[in-house]
Design an enzyme around this catalytic site. Structure first.
Site, PDB file in Angstrom:
ATOM      1  N   CYS A  56       0.830  -1.206   0.000  1.00  0.00           N
ATOM      2  CA  CYS A  56       0.000   0.000   0.000  1.00  0.00           C
ATOM      3  C   CYS A  56       0.867   1.260   0.000  1.00  0.00           C
ATOM      4  CB  CYS A  56      -0.922   0.020   1.205  1.00  0.00           C
ATOM      5  SG  CYS A  56      -2.129  -1.325   1.232  1.00  0.00           S
ATOM      6  N   ARG A 133      -8.141  -4.103  -3.072  1.00  0.00           N
ATOM      7  CA  ARG A 133      -7.527  -3.081  -3.917  1.00  0.00           C
ATOM      8  C   ARG A 133      -8.477  -2.797  -5.078  1.00  0.00           C
ATOM      9  NH1 ARG A 133      -2.642  -2.588  -1.716  1.00  0.00           N
ATOM     10  NH2 ARG A 133      -1.621  -4.486  -0.969  1.00  0.00           N
TER      11      ARG A 133
END
Length: 220
Positions: A56, A133
């Site tokens: 991330c 995601r």
């Protein structure tokens, strides 16, 4: 079959391409934002599993690196995870210190999972609270134009984010389609002709590059 599909959509809460984006009000690192704040401009809403995680972190650096390109396309960025504003701020500060990157776009603190649920960012079969995601590209009329999901282990391709917006905006402006691996400035695909006369004219026209009557490209 139709009832089953409707039930699945309701269960996942996944909006579909061509539908209006779900309305939302959310707390972010830039204060409260709403869907109405983005009227008249495009935006990419993307979720990440959790703050202070390696993949991330690379994505946030990557999204910041393309932010100016997106803004030049009248497109904003909004991040999201089920973490607090405090956590977001601490992580953003950490990214700036460790990766020399200042995150300039807002990040939603979706502690009650309201936005994530509306956009289907939490998989129904998952027992965790991590968001996937997910990427939602929403146009200047509030319509969802693209939806992409990535596995937790795979970071997103930032060049594709820009390419996708450019392709969608090119389609809107010129009424054309874009081929595989298309990049801005390359030839586009025109819709197949509707009559034999139109097919003949197109094949003979210097304005088109035709492989066959149904497959023609042109410059724009």
């Amino acid at each position: 079959m139709e009832q089953k599909e409707q039930h699945t959509q309701q269960a996942t809460g996944l909006p579909r391409i061509g539908e209006k984006a779900p309305d939302f009000t959310a707390q972010t690192t830039h204060g409260e934002i709403t869907l109405d704040d983005y009227k008249g401009q495009w935006f990419i809403l993307f979720s990440h599993p959790s703050d202070f995680t390696p993949v991330c972190t690379t994505e946030f650096v990557g999204f910041q690196n393309i932010y100016e390109q997106l803004r030049a396309l009248n497109t904003e960025l909004i991040g999201l995870s089920i973490d607090s504003v405090t956590s977001h701020i601490a992580w953003i500060k950490n990214i700036e210190e460790n990766f020399d990157t200042k995150i300039e776009f807002p990040v939603i603190a979706d502690l009650n999972k309201d936005v994530a649920t509306k956009f289907g960012m939490i998989m129904p079969e998952s027992n965790g609270t991590e968001t996937s995601r997910a990427v939602f590209v929403i146009d200047d009329k509030g319509t969802i134009r693209a939806v992409i999901y990535y596995p937790l282990s795979t970071g997103r391709n930032m060049d594709e984010m820009v390419r996708l917006v450019e392709a969608l905006q090119t389609t809107d402006e010129h009424g054309v389609s874009t081929p595989a691996d298309w990049k801005k400035g390359e030839q586009v695909i025109v819709s197949p002709p509707k009559t034999t006369e139109e097919a003949k004219t197109r094949m003979e026209s210097p304005d088109y590059e035709c492989t066959d009557w149904y497959f023609c490209k042109k410059n724009i």
